[in-house]
Enzyme design. Structure first.
Site, PDB file in Angstrom:
ATOM      1  N   ALA A  20      -3.951   7.535  -5.048  1.00  0.00           N
ATOM      2  CA  ALA A  20      -2.576   7.079  -5.261  1.00  0.00           C
ATOM      3  C   ALA A  20      -2.673   5.616  -5.690  1.00  0.00           C
ATOM      4  CB  ALA A  20      -1.777   7.221  -3.976  1.00  0.00           C
ATOM      5  N   GLY A  52       0.831  -1.207   0.000  1.00  0.00           N
ATOM      6  CA  GLY A  52       0.000   0.000   0.000  1.00  0.00           C
ATOM      7  C   GLY A  52       0.858   1.245   0.000  1.00  0.00           C
ATOM      8  N   ASN A  53       0.235   2.376   0.238  1.00  0.00           N
ATOM      9  CA  ASN A  53       0.990   3.630   0.314  1.00  0.00           C
ATOM     10  C   ASN A  53       0.340   4.544   1.341  1.00  0.00           C
ATOM     11  OD1 ASN A  53      -0.998   5.465  -1.096  1.00  0.00           O
ATOM     12  ND2 ASN A  53      -0.689   3.922  -2.687  1.00  0.00           N
ATOM     13  N   ARG A  54       0.951   5.704   1.545  1.00  0.00           N
ATOM     14  CA  ARG A  54       0.553   6.561   2.668  1.00  0.00           C
ATOM     15  C   ARG A  54      -0.638   7.471   2.392  1.00  0.00           C
ATOM     16  NH1 ARG A  54       4.591   6.693   6.495  1.00  0.00           N
ATOM     17  NH2 ARG A  54       6.657   6.128   5.761  1.00  0.00           N
ATOM     18  N   SER A  55      -1.251   7.386   1.220  1.00  0.00           N
ATOM     19  CA  SER A  55      -2.347   8.309   0.919  1.00  0.00           C
ATOM     20  C   SER A  55      -3.504   8.136   1.917  1.00  0.00           C
ATOM     21  CB  SER A  55      -2.846   8.045  -0.502  1.00  0.00           C
ATOM     22  OG  SER A  55      -4.020   8.777  -0.722  1.00  0.00           O
TER      23      SER A  55
END
Ligand code: CTP
Length: 418
Positions: free
Chosen positions: A280, A214-217
Site C-alpha cells: 500500500a 502511514g496506513n493500515r496495511s
C-alpha cells in the site's frame, strides 16, 4: 473420502488434533499414522479416540492386513502435519523405516506436507533441498507460517493454523485424481527459473524524526505471495516495509518510504519476469520533513506569545510505482505486472466497478481487488478478492480464503500469463 493424517514428532502435533477434528467433521474417514516420536507429544489414545480407528506407527501391527501397503493404496489424500526435518529427509530419500514412510511410498493420491520446525532447521540447505525434491515430485508443500516458535525466538517454521491446512486438504481432494509424483511434477514448480519481485506493507512517509503518515496495511498478503512464489520455485525479491519474517530463499529488501520502495523495485525489476505490487504505497508525502520533532507550541506569533495553532502540513505526490513499471515496458511487455487495489463501494460504483476502472487506468496485466472497511482485509488472515485480467471480462472470485490461498490463486493466474 479416505484421508491419511501423518503426524511427525514435533510440538505442533497438538495442532493436528484440531485438523483431525475438522477432517472427520467434514465426513472424511481418517486414519492417523503418527511416527513413534509423534506419540511422545500426543498419545495413541488421543488419535484413536478422535479418529475412531486403531493407530499404529510400525508395519508389524495387524500384519495380515498388510497395512503399510493398503493404507497408502486406498487413500484419497495423505496429509503430513507437522512434517519435521527428519520426516522430510526420510520421505525425500524414499526410506521405508516406519508405517508413515511406507504409506508415503505406496500412496498414489495427492500428498500435502506442512513443514514445522525451528527456523534454522527449516532454512538449512539440507531441508530446503529435501523440500525441493518433494515439491518436484508433486507433493504440495505448504509454506510454514512465521511467528513465535517453541522457545522465545520467532521466525518461519510455525505450523499454519489447522483451518488453513484443512482448506488446503479440501482443495486437494476437490482437485482429485492428480496423483503425487506421477503427472504433477511440472505443475508443482510452475515458477522454476522465474525471477519475481513482490512488494509488501504500507509505506511510511516521515513528518519529523518521530512521526509519519502511514496506513493500515499489515504486509501479510505480500509476505504470503513471496512465500508461495518461492515454494513454486521462483527466485524472489521481497521489498517490504514490515518486519514479518520471510520464508527461506526469499531475498528481503527493507524499505520505509514510497521513494525508497520505488528505487528498490526499479532495481530488482530490471531482470524480473513478474512484479507484484501488493504494497500500500502512499500517494502523498509531506513536502518537508522537519529535522526536529514538531512541538505542540511551535515558534511564536507576531506578538511574541507562543504559537498554539495547529501546523499546516503540505503534501506532494509520490510517484506511482506500478504505473511507472507499466510505462517503462518494452515491446515484449515484460515483466508481467500485478497490482492490488483495496476498494470500498460508494455512490459512484461497486467495488468491482472501481476495480475495472483502475485496471484500465493503471494498465497492469492483473489487478487483485479486495473489499476493505468494516474490519475486512487489513491485518486479518482471511481475505476475499476478485482477480481481474487485462483484456478479459471474466472475474475470478477467491475466498473467503487465507492469504496463502489467495497467493496460490494469484500465482496460478500469473503462471498462465507467463
Ligand atoms: N501503487 C503504486 N504507487 C503508488 C500508489 C499505488 O505502485 N504511488 C500501486 C499499489 O501497490 C497497488 C496499485 O498501485 O498495486 C493500486 O493502488 P491504489 O492505492 O489502490 O491505487 P491509486 O492509483 O492510488 O488509486 P486510489 O485513487 O484509489 O488511491
Amino acid at each position: 473420502m479416505k484421508v491419511v493424517l501423518g503426524v511427525a514428532g514435533g510440538i505442533a502435533a497438538y495442532k493436528a488434533c484440531t485438523l483431525l477434528r475438522l477432517l472427520t467433521e467434514a465426513g472424511h474417514d481418517v486414519t492417523v499414522v503418527p511416527t513413534a516420536s509423534a506419540l511422545r507429544f500426543v498419545g495413541e489414545a488421543t488419535w484413536a479416540a478422535l479418529s475412531g480407528r486403531p493407530v499404529h506407527t510400525d508395519v508389524w501391527s495387524d500384519i495380515t492386513e498388510v497395512p503399510h501397503v493398503r493404507i497408502g493404496q486406498e487413500a484419497d489424500l495423505v496429509v503430513v502435519a507437522p512434517a519435521t526435518a527428519d520426516l522430510l529427509a526420510r520421505a525425500a530419500t524414499g526410506q521405508a523405516d516406519d508405517l508413515l514412510t511406507t504409506v508415503l511410498l505406496t500412496a498414489r493420491c495427492p500428498v500435502v506436507m506442512a513443514p514445522a520446525m525451528h527456523t534454522e532447521m527449516y532454512e538449512h540447505p539440507a531441508t530446503q533441498a529435501n523440500i525441493s525434491t518433494l515439491t518436484e515430485r508433486g507433493v504440495h508443500v505448504v509454506p510454514p507460517a512465521s511467528g513465535r516458535l517453541t522457545g522465545k525466538d520467532s521466525g518461519p517454521g510455525r505450523l499454519p493454523e489447522p483451518q488453513e491446512l484443512f482448506e488446503v486438504c479440501r482443495r486437494e481432494l476437490e482437485r482429485g485424481a492428480a496423483p503425487a509424483h506421477t503427472d504433477r511434477p511440472a505443475a508443482a514448480r510452475p515458477l522454476a527459473g522465474r525471477r519475481v519481485v513482490v512488494t509488501a506493507g504500507g509505506t511510511r512517509e516521515p513528518l519529523d524524526p518521530v512521526r509519519y503518515l502511514g496506513n493500515r496495511s499489515s504486509g501479510k498478503q505480500g509476505h504470503a505471495l513471496a512465500a508461495v512464489a518461492a515454494a513454486r520455485g521462483a527466485q524472489v525479491v521481497l521489498v517490504t516495509t514490515v518486519e514479518l519474517a520471510a520464508s527461506a530463499g526469499v531475498e528481503v529488501v527493507s524499505v520505509e518510504t514510497a521513494l525508497e520502495m520505488e528505487h528498490a523495485v526499479l532495481q530488482a525489476a530490471q531482470d524480473a519476469d513478474v512484479v507484484v505490487m501488493a504494497a500500500a504505497v502512499a500517494d502523498f508525502r509531506p513536502a518537508e520533513v522537519a529535522a526536529h520533532k514538531i512541538k505542540k507550541t511551535h515558534g511564536s506569533g507576531t506578538d511574541g506569545a507562543p504559537d498554539t495553532s495547529a501546523p499546516d502540513v503540505s503534501l506532494v505526490r509520490n510517484p506511482d510505482i506500478l504505473a511507472g513499471l507499466v510505462a517503462a515496458r518494452g515491446e515484449d511487455s515484460a515483466p508481467v505486472v500485478v497490482g492490488f487495489a483495496a476498494e470500498t463501494g460508494d455512490d459512484s460504483g461497486t467495488v468491482l466497478d472501481h476495480g475495472r476502472a483502475k485496471l484500465a487506468r493503471k494498465g497492469c496485466d492483473v489487478l487483485v481487488v479486495n473489499e476493505v472497511g468494516s474490519g475486512r482485509a487489513f491485518g486479518t488472515d482471511d481475505n476475499t478478492v476478485h482477480v481481474l485480467r487485462q483484456g478479459s471480462e471474466d472475474t475470478l472470485e477467491v475466498g473467503p480464503a487465507t492469504k496463502t490461498e489467495v497467493s496460490e490463486a494469484v500465482w496460478d493466474v500469473v503462471a498462465d500469463l507467463l
